[in-house]
Design a protein around this motif. Structure first.
Motif, PDB file in Angstrom:
ATOM      1  N   HIS A 159       2.381   1.691  -3.479  1.00  0.00           N
ATOM      2  CA  HIS A 159       1.366   2.185  -4.419  1.00  0.00           C
ATOM      3  C   HIS A 159       1.144   3.681  -4.247  1.00  0.00           C
ATOM      4  N   GLU A 168       0.835  -1.207   0.000  1.00  0.00           N
ATOM      5  CA  GLU A 168       0.000   0.000   0.000  1.00  0.00           C
ATOM      6  C   GLU A 168       0.866   1.253   0.000  1.00  0.00           C
ATOM      7  N   GLU A 175       0.710   3.406 -13.111  1.00  0.00           N
ATOM      8  CA  GLU A 175      -0.297   2.366 -13.338  1.00  0.00           C
ATOM      9  C   GLU A 175      -0.204   1.806 -14.756  1.00  0.00           C
ATOM     10  N   ASP A 182      -1.073  -3.868  -5.979  1.00  0.00           N
ATOM     11  CA  ASP A 182      -2.354  -4.057  -6.641  1.00  0.00           C
ATOM     12  C   ASP A 182      -2.895  -2.698  -7.076  1.00  0.00           C
ATOM     13  N   ILE A 183      -3.085  -2.522  -8.370  1.00  0.00           N
ATOM     14  CA  ILE A 183      -3.636  -1.258  -8.857  1.00  0.00           C
ATOM     15  C   ILE A 183      -5.136  -1.432  -9.102  1.00  0.00           C
ATOM     16  N   ASP A 184      -5.877  -0.366  -8.873  1.00  0.00           N
ATOM     17  CA  ASP A 184      -7.341  -0.429  -8.946  1.00  0.00           C
ATOM     18  C   ASP A 184      -7.824  -0.207 -10.380  1.00  0.00           C
ATOM     19  N   ASN A 209     -12.090   5.041 -14.545  1.00  0.00           N
ATOM     20  CA  ASN A 209     -10.780   4.974 -13.884  1.00  0.00           C
ATOM     21  C   ASN A 209      -9.632   5.366 -14.792  1.00  0.00           C
ATOM     22  N   THR A 234      -9.701  -2.408 -13.541  1.00  0.00           N
ATOM     23  CA  THR A 234     -10.403  -3.653 -13.836  1.00  0.00           C
ATOM     24  C   THR A 234      -9.736  -4.389 -14.998  1.00  0.00           C
TER      25      THR A 234
END
Length: 233
Positions: free
Chosen positions: A123, A120, A215, A154-156, A207, A158
């Motif tokens: 990121h 976290e 990202e 972990d990138i947000d 997004n 989809t």
């Protein structure tokens, strides 16, 4: 357990047992050299086999994990030496080492909860290894460059958005597929990013409007790794 803090030798009492999975017994705590070194030993009598899901009660032997970095306590770095039980599973005839509460990570020198915190943090710093390491060290998690480098993030975004991005790059920048290891020059990455933000349908891909260079690089790197793994297999 009682520990002493600072030059004034202030004494603090803490029950450390709640810090770890219930299966772990604290054999000893070393609080020298301005750090806490926990010697933990498993007291489990059974474990779920990760291969077939059956419960095994057959302890085959012991396994040792040393110098595992964990989250700090009272501004003191924490390291763990853990003795684990190795089990034999009769139904699938395989050996496995227990992992209570998924506390440890396979072949990694940090605990799962420590890696989550670092992931976290990394990121939030757009993947900067140097900045992540500097803040981790300041937060009393002394780790080297190599450990931070392989902390996953972990990138947000989809899966459908990732596919849209990769398809967009393939159609508009076909020459990028021939680049060594698929690494894009910074100037080209910025150009692709701007075009993605301008060309994506904002209602379908909200997004992507705020997509960052970091990202975008993560998505490209992830796709390259999948290609490499496929070629190797």
């Amino acid at each position: 357990y009682k520990i002493f803090q600072g030059d004034k030798k202030m004494q603090t009492e803490i029950d450390f047992h709640s810090f770890f999975p219930k299966e772990f017994h604290i054999k000893k705590i070393d609080d020298s050299n301005h750090r806490l070194l926990f010697h933990l030993e498993s007291t489990s009598t059974s474990a779920i086999c990760p291969y077939c899901g059956e419960l095994s009660t057959t302890i085959h032997g012991k396994r040792y994990r040393k110098n595992i970095s964990d989250l700090p306590v009272l501004d003191l770095p924490v390291s763990l030496n853990i003795t684990l039980n190795e089990y034999y599973c009769p139904p699938c005839r395989k050996y496995f080492v227990e992992n209570p509460d998924s506390f440890l990570l396979e072949r990694k020198s940090v605990s799962a909860r420590c890696e989550k915190y670092l992931s976290e943090l990394k990121h939030s710093l757009d993947g900067s290894i140097a900045d992540t390491m500097a803040i981790a060290n300041y937060a009393h998690i002394p780790l080297n460059h190599g450990v931070i480098r392989y902390i996953p993030v972990d990138i947000d975004i989809t899966d459908s958005d990732k596919l849209w991005i990769l398809d967009f790059i393939k159609q508009n920048y076909p020459d990028t597929s021939s680049l060594k290891k698929g690494v894009l020059p910074p100037s080209l990455t910025e150009e692709i990013l701007q075009k993605i933000c301008c060309n994506c349908e904002k209602a379908l891909h909200p997004n992507l409007v705020t997509l960052s260079v970091y990202e975008l690089n993560c998505i490209i790197s992830e796709n390259n790794k999948k290609k490499e793994d496929k070629e190797l297999s």
